[in-house]
Design an enzyme around this catalytic site. Structure first.
Site, PDB file in Angstrom:
ATOM      1  N   GLY A 245       0.772  -1.232   0.000  1.00 23.83           N
ATOM      2  CA  GLY A 245       0.000   0.000   0.000  1.00 23.83           C
ATOM      3  C   GLY A 245       0.803   1.281   0.000  1.00 23.83           C
ATOM      4  O   GLY A 245       0.228   2.372   0.094  1.00 23.83           O
TER       5      GLY A 245
ATOM      6  N   ARG B  13      15.831  -1.921  -5.935  1.00 23.50           N
ATOM      7  CA  ARG B  13      15.443  -3.324  -5.891  1.00 23.50           C
ATOM      8  C   ARG B  13      16.291  -4.214  -6.798  1.00 23.50           C
ATOM      9  O   ARG B  13      16.593  -5.352  -6.441  1.00 23.50           O
ATOM     10  CB  ARG B  13      13.953  -3.455  -6.246  1.00 23.50           C
TER      11      ARG B  13
ATOM     12  N   GLU C  62      -0.174  -1.092 -14.177  1.00 20.01           N
ATOM     13  CA  GLU C  62       0.978  -1.912 -14.548  1.00 20.01           C
ATOM     14  C   GLU C  62       0.928  -2.410 -15.986  1.00 20.01           C
ATOM     15  O   GLU C  62       1.952  -2.853 -16.518  1.00 20.01           O
ATOM     16  CB  GLU C  62       1.094  -3.111 -13.587  1.00 20.01           C
TER      17      GLU C  62
END
Length: 612
Positions: A191, A431, A573
């Site tokens: 979230g 990441r 996405e």
């Protein structure tokens, strides 16, 4: 043509149960079961231990002589808006119809099957399953044709945001969702929503700017993002926060740092997980019943076009029946393709080309959702696909499943160590950097280590509403009072583990600079000195696909000649060009909400609806 109200039964369920399925914890005694004098149950409450998606749970079913009157599963650990919704939905249907002939909720099949098996087992304990098996389940009357202004394909976070925006503008909206529940992968996200927010950040002493946010997004994406789209994202992110607040979402006053966010601007809702956005969206729909039509279990099959190539609607299928939707504007919001193993490996020619992204690499997304069908729908009408090889892995995967569970990599006061106990990476890195470092470790895995700073007591809920006591009970987390004991339990070298903690503490105190590049935050980071200590094994997992449909700043889908396809929009996405080749943590929800609002606005305008 029959009434379409039964096709909107999901809204009734959401009103009774909540998107998270909260009513299952209270039992469903308020439902009115059909009575049967033939059942002949032995009255009482019977228990079945169900094998849930996330963990086993007890299903308690209460019978009178004639009917099932109550179903409870208080201790379930199923996901909000997914497994818990299936628990509630099926329990309500079974009590109402007194039948086991209820469809599983697609997208939550394992939980659904566990419920049906549990009810049957409890009925057997009560002495009779015959009537439950013979009785008619819920009847689904279908409307086969819908006329409107905007059709949104995909009922996840981006799709519902776009739908509500268009509806608020006055458009007649139809949402098509292939799964049995709404929310998609937003339901199981953490979230986090990135936005430059002076009101919150200044109070925390955080220096930030939209320019910094833009540069971080571009740099983090290796400068592969489309500048115009990145500017739109970062310029309008705070507007998305305020829009959500107006819909009833409550954010914490303090911002944080999602894993790989490259900044402290991640907004978190008070209630855990991205499901809080979906609950707010469905609450809006419930309070505005004429605003839109939600069609679940409905798979879009084809975009229809006119002779000039403009999109004119959608052909879909609902449980084998054809559905036709006639609209001048279609928004594709079907999410990514991270759970489509064959497709993701087919296009894996980029940063992870030396890694086989097969079944051995899990996925954080809800698997029936993230299959990439929206790409094919749009491609069949001439849409251009970009950046498909830009697949993001996340370091917070659970071994064996790839789901993001248990101790999260987001937040502060944690270290990443390999199987020997050595720190091997800057925990605040992007990441892709984190995952590359993990793949270089033995067995491509590592431990995240935290202590009582993260969990003051075993039953203290973390930011996601989970307790470490539950994680330990599930066998996912190792606990120890001392670092020596933790090393012994995990197989780490105690001297190396202690040295890793010592280095972290020295960096936090300002006594030294971290050789791996970690920079401490004076207000958020503290020295880790006191047990209990906790360690959780993690692996990289497929998390986000940055490539997809090419759009412009009006969220219009472009064709292979770089021209907008009339009447076709996309958000979330399923689009490409926004995140470059690596997405920052906290930018996905920002993307869904910012471009969702944008797509909804322009789709409504294209349909001739006046937008203020």
């Amino acid at each position: 043509m029959t009434s379409h109200m039964s096709r909107r039964s999901f809204l009734k369920d959401a009103a009774v149960l909540g998107a998270g399925g909260a009513a299952i914890g209270m039992g469903l005694t308020g439902c009115s079961p059909s009575k049967s004098s033939k059942s002949g149950y032995t009255p009482g409450t019977y228990t079945y231990q169900a094998t849930g998606h996330n963990a086993p749970f007890d299903l308690d079913v209460t019978f009178t002589e004639n009917a099932i009157t109550d179903i409870e599963a208080d201790d379930n650990l199923e996901s909000l808006g997914v497994g818990r919704y299936a628990l509630s939905k099926l329990s309500k249907d079974i009590i109402t119809t007194q039948s086991l002939n209820c469809d599983t909720v697609s997208g939550a099949t394992l939980t659904s099957q566990a419920v049906l098996q549990g009810i049957e087992d409890c009925a057997k304990q009560a002495g009779n399953t015959k009537e439950l098996k013979a009785a008619q389940g819920p009847v689904d009357d279908e409307q086969t044709t819908y006329d409107g202004d905007v059709c949104v394909i995909g009922g996840g976070g981006a799709g519902l945001c776009a739908a509500i925006t268009a509806a608020k503008a006055g458009a007649k909206v139809i949402v098509v969702e292939k799964c049995g529940m709404f929310g998609g992968s937003t339901n199981v996200s953490e979230g986090a929503l990135n936005a430059v927010d002076p009101w919150r950040q200044n109070a925390q002493g955080i220096t930030d700017s939209i320019e910094t946010f833009y540069n971080s997004t571009m740099t983090g994406g290796h400068n592969q993002g489309t500048p115009e789209l990145v500017h739109f994202l970062t310029d309008h992110a705070l507007d998305s926060v305020h829009w959500l607040e107006n819909l009833g979402v409550h954010f914490k006053n303090e911002v944080g740092s999602a894993t790989g966010s490259l900044g402290e601007r991640s907004h978190y809702p008070f209630t855990p997980y991205g499901n809080t956005y979906i609950r707010s969206f469905l609450e809006y729909v419930k309070e505005n019943p004429d605003a839109m039509t939600l069609l679940s279990e409905t798979q879009a099959k084809e975009l229809t076009t006119d002779a000039a190539g403009a999109v004119t609607g959608v052909k879909a299928s609902h449980k084998g029946s054809d559905v036709t939707i006639n609209v001048p504007s279609v928004i594709i919001a079907t999410g990514g393709f991270g759970a489509n193993v064959d497709y993701r490996q087919q296009v894996n020619t980029g940063v992870w080309s030396d890694v086989v992204l097969d079944q051995s690499i899990g996925c954080t997304n809800i698997k029936p959702c993230a299959q990439g069908e929206g790409l094919k729908l749009a491609e069949n009408v001439g849409a251009k696909l970009i950046g498909l090889s830009d697949i993001q892995l996340h370091p917070c995967g659970t071994p064996g499943t790839g789901l993001m569970e248990d101790i999260r990599t987001s937040g502060r006061n944690r270290i990443f160590v390999n199987e020997s106990g050595d720190r091997f990476v800057n925990e605040g890195a992007a990441r892709d950097t984190l995952c590359k470092a993990i793949f270089a470790q033995p067995d491509s895995t590592y431990w995240i280590v935290v202590n009582k700073l993260r969990y003051p007591t075993p039953t203290t809920p973390d930011a996601n509403g989970a307790t470490v006591a539950t994680m330990i009970a599930r066998g996912h987390v190792t606990a120890a009072d001392t670092l020596d004991e933790l090393a012994s339990s995990t197989g780490m070298d105690p001297s190396k583990l202690k040295a890793s903690i010592d280095t972290y503490n020295a960096v936090v105190s300002g006594a030294q600079t971290d050789p791996l590049g970690f920079t401490a935050n004076n207000t958020a980071d503290a020295q880790m000195t006191e047990g209990p200590w906790y360690a959780c094994k993690k692996v990289p997992t497929v998390h986000h696909t940055m490539g997809g449909l090419e759009i412009n700043v009006n969220s219009e889908v472009l064709n292979t000649n770089d021209q907008p396809i009339k009447g076709l929009y996309a958000c979330g996405e399923v689009t490409g060009g926004i995140h470059g080749s690596n997405r920052l943590g906290g930018n996905a929800i920002c993307d869904c909400m910012t471009f969702g609002r944008n797509a909804g606005t322009h789709a409504a305008q294209n349909a001739g609806v006046s937008v203020s």
